[in-house]
Design a protein around this motif. Structure first.
Motif, PDB file in Angstrom:
ATOM      1  N   GLU A 133       0.930  -1.108  -0.125  1.00 47.58           N
ATOM      2  CA  GLU A 133       0.096   0.097   0.002  1.00 47.58           C
ATOM      3  C   GLU A 133       0.754   1.154   0.078  1.00 47.58           C
ATOM      4  OE1 GLU A 133      -2.985  -0.066   3.002  1.00 47.58           O
ATOM      5  OE2 GLU A 133      -3.692  -2.064   2.384  1.00 47.58           O
ATOM      6  N   LEU A 134       1.977   1.207   0.631  1.00 49.67           N
ATOM      7  CA  LEU A 134       2.899   2.281   0.682  1.00 49.67           C
ATOM      8  C   LEU A 134       3.498   2.626  -0.689  1.00 49.67           C
ATOM      9  CD1 LEU A 134       4.194   4.567   2.496  1.00 49.67           C
ATOM     10  CD2 LEU A 134       5.913   2.950   2.795  1.00 49.67           C
ATOM     11  N   ARG A 135       4.045   1.697  -1.381  1.00 51.16           N
ATOM     12  CA  ARG A 135       4.444   1.574  -2.869  1.00 51.16           C
ATOM     13  C   ARG A 135       3.485   2.483  -3.698  1.00 51.16           C
ATOM     14  NH1 ARG A 135       7.199  -3.130  -1.524  1.00 51.16           N
ATOM     15  NH2 ARG A 135       5.352  -4.292  -2.253  1.00 51.16           N
ATOM     16  N   ASP A 136       2.179   1.935  -3.428  1.00 54.01           N
ATOM     17  CA  ASP A 136       0.971   2.386  -4.422  1.00 54.01           C
ATOM     18  C   ASP A 136       0.772   3.795  -3.978  1.00 54.01           C
ATOM     19  OD1 ASP A 136       0.561  -0.274  -5.498  1.00 54.01           O
ATOM     20  OD2 ASP A 136      -1.125  -0.481  -4.205  1.00 54.01           O
ATOM     21  N   LEU A 137       0.751   4.233  -2.962  1.00 54.19           N
ATOM     22  CA  LEU A 137       0.807   5.684  -2.427  1.00 54.19           C
ATOM     23  C   LEU A 137       1.682   6.576  -3.040  1.00 54.19           C
ATOM     24  CD1 LEU A 137      -0.888   7.618  -0.812  1.00 54.19           C
ATOM     25  CD2 LEU A 137       0.387   7.222   1.008  1.00 54.19           C
ATOM     26  N   LEU A 138       3.073   5.908  -2.860  1.00 52.79           N
ATOM     27  CA  LEU A 138       4.138   6.687  -3.340  1.00 52.79           C
ATOM     28  C   LEU A 138       3.957   7.065  -5.030  1.00 52.79           C
ATOM     29  CD1 LEU A 138       7.307   5.601  -1.156  1.00 52.79           C
ATOM     30  CD2 LEU A 138       6.049   7.810  -1.111  1.00 52.79           C
ATOM     31  N   LYS A 197       0.995   6.954  -6.840  1.00 47.87           N
ATOM     32  CA  LYS A 197       0.340   7.991  -6.999  1.00 47.87           C
ATOM     33  C   LYS A 197       0.734   9.280  -6.919  1.00 47.87           C
ATOM     34  CE  LYS A 197      -3.689   5.006  -5.888  1.00 47.87           C
ATOM     35  NZ  LYS A 197      -4.736   4.657  -5.018  1.00 47.87           N
ATOM     36  N   ALA A 198       1.662   9.482  -5.809  1.00 48.53           N
ATOM     37  CA  ALA A 198       2.324  10.893  -5.611  1.00 48.53           C
ATOM     38  C   ALA A 198       3.360  11.233  -6.842  1.00 48.53           C
ATOM     39  CB  ALA A 198       2.973  10.982  -4.243  1.00 48.53           C
ATOM     40  N   GLY A 199       3.742  10.251  -7.178  1.00 44.95           N
ATOM     41  CA  GLY A 199       4.921  10.550  -8.357  1.00 44.95           C
ATOM     42  C   GLY A 199       3.986  10.891  -9.649  1.00 44.95           C
ATOM     43  N   VAL A 200       2.739  10.236  -9.763  1.00 41.85           N
ATOM     44  CA  VAL A 200       2.052  10.701 -10.739  1.00 41.85           C
ATOM     45  C   VAL A 200       1.364  12.005 -10.655  1.00 41.85           C
ATOM     46  CG1 VAL A 200      -0.101   9.947 -12.193  1.00 41.85           C
ATOM     47  CG2 VAL A 200       1.507   8.156 -11.473  1.00 41.85           C
ATOM     48  N   TYR A 201       1.133  12.416  -9.543  1.00 39.97           N
ATOM     49  CA  TYR A 201       0.716  13.719  -9.323  1.00 39.97           C
ATOM     50  C   TYR A 201       1.689  14.547  -9.741  1.00 39.97           C
ATOM     51  CZ  TYR A 201      -1.039  17.798  -6.842  1.00 39.97           C
ATOM     52  OH  TYR A 201      -1.344  19.159  -6.579  1.00 39.97           O
ATOM     53  N   LEU A 202       2.888  14.549  -9.096  1.00 38.15           N
ATOM     54  CA  LEU A 202       3.985  15.647  -9.480  1.00 38.15           C
ATOM     55  C   LEU A 202       4.211  15.730 -10.784  1.00 38.15           C
ATOM     56  CD1 LEU A 202       6.373  14.603  -6.298  1.00 38.15           C
ATOM     57  CD2 LEU A 202       4.713  16.642  -6.469  1.00 38.15           C
ATOM     58  N   ASP A 203       3.966  14.614 -11.465  1.00 44.67           N
ATOM     59  CA  ASP A 203       4.318  14.680 -12.928  1.00 44.67           C
ATOM     60  C   ASP A 203       3.244  15.636 -13.753  1.00 44.67           C
ATOM     61  OD1 ASP A 203       6.709  13.315 -12.680  1.00 44.67           O
ATOM     62  OD2 ASP A 203       5.819  11.212 -13.241  1.00 44.67           O
ATOM     63  N   ARG A 204       2.136  15.400 -13.444  1.00 43.14           N
ATOM     64  CA  ARG A 204       0.916  16.015 -13.966  1.00 43.14           C
ATOM     65  C   ARG A 204       1.191  17.636 -13.766  1.00 43.14           C
ATOM     66  NH1 ARG A 204      -4.442  13.958 -12.191  1.00 43.14           N
ATOM     67  NH2 ARG A 204      -3.126  13.453 -10.442  1.00 43.14           N
ATOM     68  N   VAL A 205       1.590  18.225 -12.780  1.00 41.39           N
ATOM     69  CA  VAL A 205       1.673  19.560 -12.255  1.00 41.39           C
ATOM     70  C   VAL A 205       2.300  20.220 -13.397  1.00 41.39           C
ATOM     71  CG1 VAL A 205       2.386  21.318 -10.503  1.00 41.39           C
ATOM     72  CG2 VAL A 205       1.369  19.114  -9.913  1.00 41.39           C
ATOM     73  N   ASP A 206       2.178  21.325 -13.982  1.00 40.78           N
ATOM     74  CA  ASP A 206       2.597  22.297 -14.832  1.00 40.78           C
ATOM     75  C   ASP A 206       4.024  22.711 -14.154  1.00 40.78           C
ATOM     76  OD1 ASP A 206       1.886  25.206 -16.470  1.00 40.78           O
ATOM     77  OD2 ASP A 206       3.502  23.594 -16.938  1.00 40.78           O
ATOM     78  N   HIS A 207       5.015  22.224 -14.686  1.00 42.14           N
ATOM     79  CA  HIS A 207       6.446  22.819 -13.923  1.00 42.14           C
ATOM     80  C   HIS A 207       6.886  24.250 -14.347  1.00 42.14           C
ATOM     81  CE1 HIS A 207       7.417  18.724 -12.466  1.00 42.14           C
ATOM     82  NE2 HIS A 207       6.842  18.060 -13.836  1.00 42.14           N
ATOM     83  N   ALA A 208       6.140  24.750 -15.357  1.00 43.58           N
ATOM     84  CA  ALA A 208       6.506  26.135 -15.744  1.00 43.58           C
ATOM     85  C   ALA A 208       6.048  27.128 -14.969  1.00 43.58           C
ATOM     86  CB  ALA A 208       6.000  26.114 -17.339  1.00 43.58           C
ATOM     87  N   SER A 209       4.722  26.925 -14.596  1.00 42.00           N
ATOM     88  CA  SER A 209       3.896  28.016 -13.748  1.00 42.00           C
ATOM     89  C   SER A 209       4.022  27.635 -12.276  1.00 42.00           C
ATOM     90  CB  SER A 209       2.561  28.124 -14.131  1.00 42.00           C
ATOM     91  OG  SER A 209       1.969  26.783 -13.722  1.00 42.00           O
ATOM     92  N   VAL A 210       4.096  26.549 -11.764  1.00 41.36           N
ATOM     93  CA  VAL A 210       4.004  26.468 -10.493  1.00 41.36           C
ATOM     94  C   VAL A 210       5.166  25.084 -10.105  1.00 41.36           C
ATOM     95  CG1 VAL A 210       2.753  25.678  -8.398  1.00 41.36           C
ATOM     96  CG2 VAL A 210       1.763  26.963  -9.934  1.00 41.36           C
ATOM     97  N   GLY A 211       5.957  25.125  -9.148  1.00 45.51           N
ATOM     98  CA  GLY A 211       6.858  24.015  -8.782  1.00 45.51           C
ATOM     99  C   GLY A 211       5.893  22.906  -8.045  1.00 45.51           C
TER     100      GLY A 211
END
Length: 130
Positions: A24-29, A31-45
């Motif tokens: 479950e911890l691996r799954d949670l990490l 999902k967090a990685g997928v979320y961080l990849d979706r965030v627009d790196h140009a406008s918001v860190g």
């Protein structure tokens, strides 16, 4: 039951629970990685946007005065003075710091005797009562 310890828990149950928690911890990490990849790196860190939800923004501070006053620069003396019956001020003692002046004045019982900062070049007559 006697082989499961004093609480009746099988050691294999612990191993199964830990393996499940690890998955479950691996799954949670992941999902967090997928979320961080979706965030627009140009406008918001990415990390800033994730942690920004939990951290309060800094409070604005009141603006500082533009120039220092004579009292802040220390170009003057602390004076213990007395005011006479006619309202004229007479300096009794002068001190380089406020602390020294207040220590010398702490046992004062005379209501006419006071302590004040006096900048260099200012006449003692400014201490006179109107």
């Amino acid at each position: 039951m006697s082989t499961n310890g004093p609480f009746g828990i099988d050691p294999e149950d612990f191993e199964r629970a830990l393996r499940g928690a690890g998955a479950e911890l691996r799954d949670l990490l992941g999902k967090a990685g997928v979320y961080l990849d979706r965030v627009d790196h140009a406008s918001v860190g990415s990390l800033a946007s994730l942690l920004g939800q939990f951290v309060q923004p800094e409070r604005s501070r009141p603006p500082q005065p533009e120039g220092e006053t004579t009292g802040e620069t220390g170009s003057g003396v602390w004076a213990i003075y007395s005011v006479g019956d006619s309202g004229e001020a007479m300096v009794d003692q002068v001190f380089p710091s406020e602390l020294e002046a207040l220590r010398a004045h702490r046992d004062n019982t005379d209501a006419r005797r006071r302590v004040r900062f006096l900048p260099y070049g200012v006449p003692v007559s400014v201490l006179d009562l109107p």
